[in-house]
Design an enzyme around this catalytic site. Structure first.
Site, PDB file in Angstrom:
ATOM      1  CE1 TYR A 123      -9.463  44.781   3.225  1.00  0.00           C
ATOM      2  CE2 TYR A 123     -10.348  46.643   2.177  1.00  0.00           C
ATOM      3  CZ  TYR A 123     -10.238  46.045   3.284  1.00  0.00           C
ATOM      4  OH  TYR A 123     -10.093  46.720   4.508  1.00  0.00           O
ATOM      5  CG  PHE A 165     -14.735  45.322  12.618  1.00  0.00           C
ATOM      6  CD1 PHE A 165     -14.734  45.243  11.206  1.00  0.00           C
ATOM      7  CD2 PHE A 165     -13.997  44.645  13.429  1.00  0.00           C
ATOM      8  CE1 PHE A 165     -14.367  43.873  10.556  1.00  0.00           C
ATOM      9  CE2 PHE A 165     -13.647  43.211  12.939  1.00  0.00           C
ATOM     10  CZ  PHE A 165     -13.913  42.910  11.533  1.00  0.00           C
ATOM     11  N   PRO A 166     -16.865  49.930  12.307  1.00  0.00           N
ATOM     12  CG  PRO A 166     -18.018  51.283  10.585  1.00  0.00           C
ATOM     13  CD  PRO A 166     -16.853  50.147  10.684  1.00  0.00           C
ATOM     14  CG  LEU A 167     -22.209  49.591  11.548  1.00  0.00           C
ATOM     15  CD1 LEU A 167     -23.258  49.116  10.334  1.00  0.00           C
ATOM     16  CD2 LEU A 167     -22.830  50.412  12.503  1.00  0.00           C
ATOM     17  N   GLY A 183     -21.340  43.735  13.071  1.00  0.00           N
ATOM     18  CA  GLY A 183     -22.848  43.379  13.052  1.00  0.00           C
ATOM     19  C   GLY A 183     -23.127  43.524  14.591  1.00  0.00           C
ATOM     20  CB  THR A 219     -26.952  45.807  12.638  1.00  0.00           C
ATOM     21  OG1 THR A 219     -25.998  44.709  12.340  1.00  0.00           O
ATOM     22  CG2 THR A 219     -26.045  46.972  12.183  1.00  0.00           C
TER      23      THR A 219
END
Length: 289
Positions: free
Chosen positions: A66, A211-213, A216, A219
């Site tokens: 990262y 990538f728990p969401l 994007g 949301t």
């Protein structure tokens, strides 16, 4: 009248002994597009990291690629010396050379060099959870895990984790050495790693979904099916998506990332949401659609 499910346990015993709060914080969003370079002002990133710990986060998930190196440097600058209850997880085995170019580096000497570089950046003598970012198809699994096991025996790693693998690969890894965690993509819209989750549940491993969401997708306006559940709880769609993970399995330990203190606070409030059996039925139907 719907009944309320048992509240999800707030903690998980990593390696069967080290407690971490199940809702953690991931550092990928502290870097620029393609995980390349820093994102925004350095002080803003330091503020978010410190706010996460102040709000009770005890699991920080980062990686050497990262930035590369940027996120680990930020973690050390913001949080070192580390609190006794703070668990730092990092990853090695992937080398990023640009915002769109990376390669897997799983030879034993490469993994050792990556781990020792992370130790220096994180300013620590031992990494709590060191995760193999990808299995190298050019190197036997036994050699890759053997390198990490050697580092563990030397006291440089406490626990070994794996990232992005199949259930069969996980079973093979468990036959070779002790594994404490897995990171695979898993969220309300993508349950393709359900077989891996079942292995984690059977063996007491933490599953840190990336990538728990859904990057994007959960949301925005495209997640309208979440609106009814979110409205009933006075919550956002993202909060419900995170709450679903916490209710779906006691092994799931999501580490959503953000560069915003307000978004951080929003994410962490998901741990306070108690979904009913009716809520879960609606959300499971969405996941299966």
């Amino acid at each position: 009248m719907s009944s309320v499910l048992r509240s999800p346990d707030d903690s998980f015993l990593l390696g069967g002994e080290l407690p971490v709060r199940r809702l953690g914080y991931g550092t990928a969003q502290l870097t620029g597009p393609g995980y390349w370079g820093p994102r925004g002002e350095r002080q803003d990133s330091l503020t978010v990291l410190r706010a996460a710990v102040d709000r009770g986060v005890t699991l920080i998930d980062t990686a050497d690629n990262y930035g590369p190196g940027v996120a680990e440097d930020l973690v050390a600058e913001a949080l070192h010396p580390y609190r006794d209850d703070l668990v730092i997880a990092t990853k090695g085995g992937v080398v990023r050379t640009s915002d769109s170019t990376w390669h897997i580096a799983g030879r034993p000497e490469e993994l050792r060099a990556s781990c020792e570089a992370s130790l220096r950046r994180l300013r620590t003598d031992r990494i709590d959870l060191y995760q193999l970012h990808r299995l190298d198809p050019q190197v036997p699994m036994a050699e890759q895990l053997g390198a990490l096991d050697a580092l563990r025996q030397e006291g440089k790693i406490r626990y070994i984790g794996l990232d992005t693998l199949t259930a069969d690969q996980l079973e093979q890894a468990l036959s070779l050495t002790g594994i404490a965690s897995v990171q695979n993509r898993f969220n309300l819209l993508d349950r393709s790693s359900d077989a891996v989750l079942k292995v984690c549940e059977a063996h007491g491993l933490a599953f840190l979904p990336w990538f728990p969401l859904a990057n994007g997708a959960l949301t925005g306006e495209g997640a309208a099916a979440l609106a009814g559940v979110a409205e009933r709880h006075g919550a956002t769609r993202g909060q419900i998506a995170l709450a679903w993970l916490l209710h779906h399995s006691p092994a799931l330990c999501p580490t959503p990332g953000t560069g915003s203190p307000l978004h951080l606070a929003e994410n962490l409030r998901a741990g306070e949401i108690r979904l009913s059996t009716d809520d879960m039925s609606l959300l499971e139907a969405l996941a299966s659609a």
